[in-house]
Motif scaffolding. Structure first.
Motif, mmCIF file in Angstrom:
data_model
loop_
_atom_site.group_PDB
_atom_site.id
_atom_site.type_symbol
_atom_site.label_atom_id
_atom_site.label_comp_id
_atom_site.label_asym_id
_atom_site.label_seq_id
_atom_site.Cartn_x
_atom_site.Cartn_y
_atom_site.Cartn_z
ATOM 1 N N PHE A 119 48.367 112.793 31.196
ATOM 2 C CA PHE A 119 47.972 113.795 32.171
ATOM 3 C C PHE A 119 48.844 115.033 32.038
ATOM 4 N N GLY A 152 48.540 109.248 35.383
ATOM 5 C CA GLY A 152 47.481 109.597 36.314
ATOM 6 C C GLY A 152 47.447 108.749 37.560
ATOM 7 N N HIS A 175 45.481 111.249 39.784
ATOM 8 C CA HIS A 175 44.520 112.140 39.140
ATOM 9 C C HIS A 175 43.460 111.267 38.475
ATOM 10 N N ARG A 193 40.500 111.804 35.713
ATOM 11 C CA ARG A 193 39.677 112.582 34.803
ATOM 12 C C ARG A 193 38.317 111.921 34.648
ATOM 13 N N ASP A 228 44.755 114.063 44.192
ATOM 14 C CA ASP A 228 44.583 115.486 43.929
ATOM 15 C C ASP A 228 43.251 116.020 44.443
#
Length: 297
Positions: free
Chosen positions: A30, A105, A185, A187, A202
Motif C-alpha cells: 500500500f 492495508g 485500505h 483496493r 479510509d
C-alpha cells in the motif's frame, strides 16, 4: 458456555481475518507503506494503557494468533505481549472463510495476556472485546455495529473480526490470546477477493486515517488490555447492555445455523443474554444460541 473447549490445549471463538497471498503483485504494497515500528506501537500503547507490555512487529507471518498460541503452549508469558504484522499468509477463518488484504492495508495484531484464574463465562470475552473496539472507534468518529459473536460492521459491511483463544502451557498456566484484523485500505483487486461485503477505515475517516498504523494498533490494543482486565474481575455483566446497544440486526429477521446441524432456525433478534448467547424469537418461542452463523433475511 458459548463454546465447549479442551483446556489442555486451546479454545477458539470467532474468526481471525485478512490473510492469504494476493494474486496481484501490483496490489502487494500500500503506497510504499514502511514496515511497522514496534517502538512506535509501544509509544501509542503507553498513552492509553499504563500496564507493562512487550511489543513486537514483523513484516510477514503466517498468523499472529498462531504465533502467540504456540509460545503460550510452551510457557505462559511473564507479561502482556503484543505482536503485530504487516501481512499474514495463513490466517484462519471461521467456517473456512478468508478475508484478504494487501500488505500494509490492514491492522493485524494479536495480544497475549497471562491469567491467574479463569473467570466464569469466559467465551463471552469475545463480545466484550467487540464492545472495546467499537467504543475505541467511536472515540475517533467511527460508528459501528457488532454482529454476534465476533464481527465489527458498518452499514452491513465487515470492517474487522476478532479471534480469542485460551491456551494452557505444560504447567496448566493459562494465557488469553486475542487477535484482531481490521481493514485500513481496500483496493479494488483486494475487494474482488473478499467473500463478503467489506469496508475500510479510509472510507470512513478520510482525514483521521492519516494516523499511522502504529497509533491505531496501540489504541486498539490498549482498549483490549483494559477490557480483558475488567472481564477477568467482573465477568460479562458490565458489557452486556453495551453490546446490545450495538447489536446489528436487533429486531430483524435472521437465520441462525448453530453448528450442531445444518438446519437454519429463523426468528427475530432479541438480544444477547447474560451468558453472551444470541436470543431470537421464533414461531415456537425464544431460543438462545451459544455458537452459530447468523444471516440477515
Amino acid at each position: 458456555m458459548l463454546n465447549s473447549f479442551d483446556r489442555r490445549n486451546s479454545m477458539r471463538f470467532g474468526d481471525v481475518i485478512l490473510a492469504a497471498t494476493l494474486d496481484s503483485a501490483s496490489d502487494s504494497v500500500f503506497a510504499g507503506a514502511p514496515p511497522l515500528a514496534a517502538a512506535d506501537i509501544a509509544q501509542s500503547l503507553r498513552r492509553v494503557f499504563g500496564g507493562g507490555c512487550a511489543v513486537e512487529a514483523v513484516n510477514v507471518t503466517g498468523s499472529t494468533n498462531e504465533d502467540l498460541v504456540a509460545r503460550a503452549r510452551l510457557q505462559q508469558p511473564r507479561e502482556r505481549l503484543l505482536l503485530a504484522a504487516d501481512f499474514q499468509t495463513d490466517g484462519r477463518g471461521r467456517l473456512g472463510r478468508g478475508w484478504r488484504a494487501a500488505p500494509g492495508g490492514a491492522l493485524l495484531f494479536s495480544v497475549a495476556i497471562p491469567v491467574a484464574q479463569l473467570p466464569e463465562l469466559l467465551p463471552a470475552i469475545t463480545l466484550a472485546c467487540g464492545v472495546a473496539l467499537a467504543e475505541c472507534l467511536a472515540d475517533r468518529g467511527v460508528a459501528v455495529q457488532l454482529k454476534w459473536p465476533n464481527d465489527i460492521r458498518v452499514r452491513g459491511c465487515k470492517l474487522a473480526g476478532i479471534l480469542t483463544e485460551l491456551v494452557a502451557d505444560r504447567n496448566a498456566r493459562h494465557t488469553l490470546v486475542i487477535g484482531v484484523g481490521m481493514n485500513l485500505h481496500l483496493r479494488e483487486a483486494t475487494r474482488r477477493l473478499v467473500e463478503q461485503p467489506a469496508i475500510a477505515l479510509d472510507q470512513l475517516l478520510s482525514a483521521e486515517v492519516a494516523l499511522s498504523r502504529e497509533v491505531w494498533i496501540g489504541r486498539l490494543a490498549g482498549a483490549l488490555f483494559a477490557t480483558a482486565g475488567q472481564f477477568v474481575r467482573d465477568g460479562f455483566y458490565p458489557f452486556r447492555a453495551r453490546f446490545n446497544r450495538l447489536l446489528e440486526a436487533r429486531g430483524q429477521m435472521v437465520d441462525v445455523i448453530d453448528g450442531v446441524d445444518s438446519a437454519a432456525v429463523s426468528g427475530h433478534v432479541v438480544e444477547v443474554d447474560a451468558r453472551g448467547r444470541l436470543v431470537i424469537e421464533t414461531v415456537d418461542g425464544r431460543r438462545a444460541f451459544s455458537a452459530g452463523d447468523v444471516s440477515v433475511r
